[in-house]
Design an enzyme around this catalytic site. Structure first.
Site, PDB file in Angstrom:
ATOM      1  N   ARG A  98      -7.104  11.459  -2.319  1.00  0.00           N
ATOM      2  CA  ARG A  98      -6.157  10.163  -2.578  1.00  0.00           C
ATOM      3  C   ARG A  98      -5.380  10.680  -2.403  1.00  0.00           C
ATOM      4  NH1 ARG A  98      -5.948   4.195  -4.857  1.00  0.00           N
ATOM      5  NH2 ARG A  98      -7.513   3.809  -3.040  1.00  0.00           N
ATOM      6  N   HIS A 125      -7.949   3.135   5.247  1.00  0.00           N
ATOM      7  CA  HIS A 125      -8.618   3.292   4.692  1.00  0.00           C
ATOM      8  C   HIS A 125      -9.865   2.867   4.676  1.00  0.00           C
ATOM      9  CE1 HIS A 125      -9.188   2.790   0.529  1.00  0.00           C
ATOM     10  NE2 HIS A 125      -8.633   1.294   0.217  1.00  0.00           N
ATOM     11  N   GLN A 184     -12.694   0.839   2.001  1.00  0.00           N
ATOM     12  CA  GLN A 184     -12.268  -0.130   1.928  1.00  0.00           C
ATOM     13  C   GLN A 184     -12.739  -1.262   3.294  1.00  0.00           C
ATOM     14  OE1 GLN A 184     -10.771  -1.497  -0.809  1.00  0.00           O
ATOM     15  NE2 GLN A 184     -11.969  -2.973  -0.124  1.00  0.00           N
ATOM     16  N   ASP A 208      -2.667  -7.767   3.010  1.00  0.00           N
ATOM     17  CA  ASP A 208      -2.965  -6.341   1.676  1.00  0.00           C
ATOM     18  C   ASP A 208      -1.072  -6.667   1.508  1.00  0.00           C
ATOM     19  OD1 ASP A 208      -2.823  -4.046   0.408  1.00  0.00           O
ATOM     20  OD2 ASP A 208      -3.171  -2.912   2.252  1.00  0.00           O
ATOM     21  N   CYS A 214      -8.190  -5.966  -0.266  1.00  0.00           N
ATOM     22  CA  CYS A 214      -8.625  -5.068  -0.888  1.00  0.00           C
ATOM     23  C   CYS A 214      -8.115  -4.649  -2.314  1.00  0.00           C
ATOM     24  CB  CYS A 214      -7.853  -3.822  -0.242  1.00  0.00           C
ATOM     25  SG  CYS A 214      -6.379  -3.324  -0.097  1.00  0.00           S
ATOM     26  N   ARG A 232     -17.347  -1.947  -2.955  1.00  0.00           N
ATOM     27  CA  ARG A 232     -17.212  -0.248  -2.908  1.00  0.00           C
ATOM     28  C   ARG A 232     -17.612   0.374  -2.975  1.00  0.00           C
ATOM     29  NH1 ARG A 232     -11.250   0.905  -1.952  1.00  0.00           N
ATOM     30  NH2 ARG A 232     -12.146   2.934  -2.663  1.00  0.00           N
TER      31      ARG A 232
HETATM   32  N1  NVA Z   1      -1.961  -0.509   1.797  1.00  0.00           N
HETATM   33  C1  NVA Z   1      -2.629  -0.658   0.287  1.00  0.00           C
HETATM   34  C2  NVA Z   1      -3.491   0.241  -0.022  1.00  0.00           C
HETATM   35  C3  NVA Z   1      -3.838  -0.129  -1.524  1.00  0.00           C
HETATM   36  C4  NVA Z   1      -4.766   0.182  -1.790  1.00  0.00           C
HETATM   37  C5  NVA Z   1      -2.119   1.223   0.302  1.00  0.00           C
HETATM   38  O1  NVA Z   1      -1.570   1.805   0.516  1.00  0.00           O
HETATM   39  O2  NVA Z   1      -1.551   0.905  -1.222  1.00  0.00           O
HETATM   40  N1   CP Z   2      -8.904  -1.217  -2.806  1.00  0.00           N
HETATM   41  C1   CP Z   2      -8.362  -0.168  -3.218  1.00  0.00           C
HETATM   42  O1   CP Z   2      -8.796   0.979  -2.578  1.00  0.00           O
HETATM   43  O2   CP Z   2      -8.043   0.131  -5.046  1.00  0.00           O
HETATM   44  P1   CP Z   2      -6.921   1.045  -5.233  1.00  0.00           P
HETATM   45  O3   CP Z   2      -5.881   0.926  -4.840  1.00  0.00           O
HETATM   46  O4   CP Z   2      -7.700   0.583  -6.981  1.00  0.00           O
HETATM   47  O5   CP Z   2      -8.465   2.191  -5.507  1.00  0.00           O
END
Ligand code: NVA
Ligand code: CP
Length: 310
Positions: free
Chosen positions: A105, A132, A135, A224, A264, A292
């Site tokens: 990540r 992502h 997800q 989101d 998500c 997930r």
């Molecule tokens: N769009 C959000 C998703 C978090 C799971 C982010 O990138 O922070």
């Molecule tokens: N939806 C998701 O990826 O959650 P986290 O940021 O908690 O991993």
């Protein structure tokens, strides 16, 4: 080495591969619920690299890998040499000599691509600024569990043209459904990013300036956070720009009567969604979060071992 398969964006797998993964995830979930052992990755190790915060991704990959009989190594920018500017290429060479699979990540997609180029083992995108894919895989699995095939269905995306939205576009192109996208001006989805130079399947997405119009007749309404990780400096400007992009009962009423709501997570009640909607009867966000783990178990197994018999 030449058959090394990475999962850096949704378009890295074919529709046939998704058909396999989705049915495999259902089997894996069923066995897990029945306390049946499913040890297909015994002695294998997953390295998880987090350069941004996480709850779901961390827990789902970590618990999932243990359930497959394997183990995990957890690294963050702060507690590894990644935070002290060791080149990503060198990190990839080293980490992939000691582990069998890497989940990352991070911020820019180019970073995960550079890692993958120098990795001896499959690399999975656990979220980047751009995509992502894990997800969306879970979201599609969840939709199918509740409503059957997603082919021909309409998914309404209300909010930021972010990593989730870009990934929905790729999924719609590949799996034969339509995304109705409504974002505020200046926060549009990035078609170039989603499709590159390729022309996507005609009708796989439509743009709406009014979020309620995007929800019209939808089978699934999803949104989101207004401010994704890494964009915190824009928080105040985004609050103002997104004020009309809150999924509420009115928007859900424009969708089909049996429409599902997904997010998500983490969610901000009163911003991108009302408490009434996310905590209401049409919301499947907890199944979505749980799934997930099941889809990622299928994904990890597939990247390492290919299609397997029951
Ligand atoms: N769009 C959000 C998703 C978090 C799971 C982010 O990138 O922070
Ligand atoms: N939806 C998701 O990826 O959650 P986290 O940021 O908690 O991993």
């Amino acid at each position: 080495m030449s058959t090394l398969k990475h999962y850096l964006q949704f378009s890295d797998l074919t529709a046939d591969e998704y058909a396999y993964l989705l049915q495999r995830a259902a089997l894996i979930k069923k066995k897990f619920k029945a306390y049946e052992k499913h040890h297909t990755l015994v002695d294998r190790t997953l390295a998880m690299i987090f350069e941004k915060a996480s709850t779901r991704t961390r827990v789902s990959f970590e618990a999932g890998m243990y359930q497959l009989g394997g183990s995990v190594v957890h690294l963050t920018t702060g507690d590894s040499q990644l935070g002290r500017a060791e080149p990503i290429e060198d990190s990839a060479r080293v980490i992939s000599r000691m582990t069998d699979l890497v989940m990352i990540r991070t911020f820019g997609q180019e970073k995960i691509e550079r890692f993958a180029q120098h990795s001896r083992v499959p690399v999975i995108n656990g979220l980047t600024n751009e995509f992502h894919p894990c997800q969306i895989l879970a979201d599609i699995f969840t939709f199918i569990e509740h409503r059957g095939s997603i082919q021909g269905k309409v998914v309404a995306w209300v909010g930021d043209g972010n990593n989730m939205a870009n990934t929905w576009l790729q999924a719609a192109d590949l799996l034969g459904f339509t995304v109705h996208v409504s974002t505020p001006n200046g926060y549009e989805v990035d078609e170039k990013l989603a499709f590159g130079e390729r022309t996507p399947r005609a009708g796989c997405y439509k743009i709406f300036s009014n979020p309620k119009d995007a929800c019209q007749g939808a089978d699934l309404v999803t949104t989101d956070v207004w401010t994704s990780m890494g964009y915190e400096a824009e928080n105040e400007a985004r609050r103002q720009a997104f004020a009309n992009w809150c999924v509420d009962a009115d928007m859900m009423a424009a969708a089909k009567p049996d429409a599902l709501f997904m997010h998500c997570l983490p969610a901000h009640r009163g911003e991108e969604v009302t408490a009434e909607v996310i905590d209401g009867a049409q919301s499947v966000v907890w199944d979505e979060a749980e799934n997930r783990m099941h889809v990622q178990k299928a994904l990890m197994e597939y990247l390492l071992r290919g299609q397997m018999p029951e």
